[in-house]
Design an enzyme around this catalytic site. Structure first.
Site, PDB file in Angstrom:
ATOM      1  N   ARG A  63       0.871  -1.415  -0.500  1.00 31.75           N
ATOM      2  CA  ARG A  63       0.212   0.002   0.040  1.00 31.75           C
ATOM      3  C   ARG A  63       0.963   1.095   0.247  1.00 31.75           C
ATOM      4  O   ARG A  63       1.929   1.230   0.314  1.00 31.75           O
ATOM      5  CB  ARG A  63      -1.608  -0.113   1.276  1.00 31.75           C
ATOM      6  CG  ARG A  63      -1.541   1.057   1.639  1.00 31.75           C
ATOM      7  CD  ARG A  63      -2.673   1.124   2.371  1.00 31.75           C
ATOM      8  NE  ARG A  63      -2.113   1.475   3.634  1.00 31.75           N
ATOM      9  CZ  ARG A  63      -2.355   1.672   4.681  1.00 31.75           C
ATOM     10  NH1 ARG A  63      -3.482   0.628   5.290  1.00 31.75           N
ATOM     11  NH2 ARG A  63      -1.586   2.919   5.962  1.00 31.75           N
ATOM     12  N   CYS A  95       0.323   5.422   0.795  1.00 33.96           N
ATOM     13  CA  CYS A  95      -0.422   6.367   1.265  1.00 33.96           C
ATOM     14  C   CYS A  95      -0.198   7.594   0.923  1.00 33.96           C
ATOM     15  O   CYS A  95       0.851   8.048   1.827  1.00 33.96           O
ATOM     16  CB  CYS A  95      -1.103   6.019   2.574  1.00 33.96           C
ATOM     17  SG  CYS A  95      -2.371   7.450   3.780  1.00 33.96           S
TER      18      CYS A  95
END
Length: 128
Positions: A105, A107
């Site tokens: 991920r 972000c």
């Protein structure tokens, strides 16, 4: 050869793009903002917005015949990194609920998102 993914269980594209693309071994979703596809409404709080964006990603992935557990990468765009802990806890609960490993991920905080929402999430899933 690619195939366009389209489902009524995720918000329709609001511009010249598609909900997702099926490349055969890989599915790529467009960024999903937290619009409820049935009502067209957006919740106020970041927890509900995070959950709805993830549900929208899930709907596209499932429309391609895959599951949440097939998601290998997400990119999360947030309007305010001060919401990071709330986003994290909602994100963690979503993947745990679907008995899925956590994907890789990224972000990042952004200045503005479509419809002035607080979060947008895109994903890549693979056929195994």
């Amino acid at each position: 050869m690619s195939r366009t993914i389209s489902t009524e269980h995720a918000p329709a594209a609001i511009g010249p793009y598609v909900q997702g693309v099926d490349l055969g071994s890989m599915i790529m979703t467009s960024g999903q903002i937290p619009v409820n596809p049935q009502s067209g409404l957006v919740a106020d709080d970041i927890t509900a917005q995070t959950r709805q964006s993830l549900e929208n990603v899930k709907a596209i992935v499932e429309a391609a015949g895959l599951k949440v557990s097939d998601i290998v990468k997400t990119t999360v765009f947030v309007k305010d990194l001060n919401d990071f802990n709330l986003v994290n806890s909602t994100y963690e609960a979503f993947f745990a609920e679907h008995e899925a490993s956590f994907p890789a991920r990224s972000c990042v905080e952004v200045a503005r998102l479509p419809k002035d929402v607080k979060i947008e999430i895109e994903a890549i899933a693979v056929r195994r």
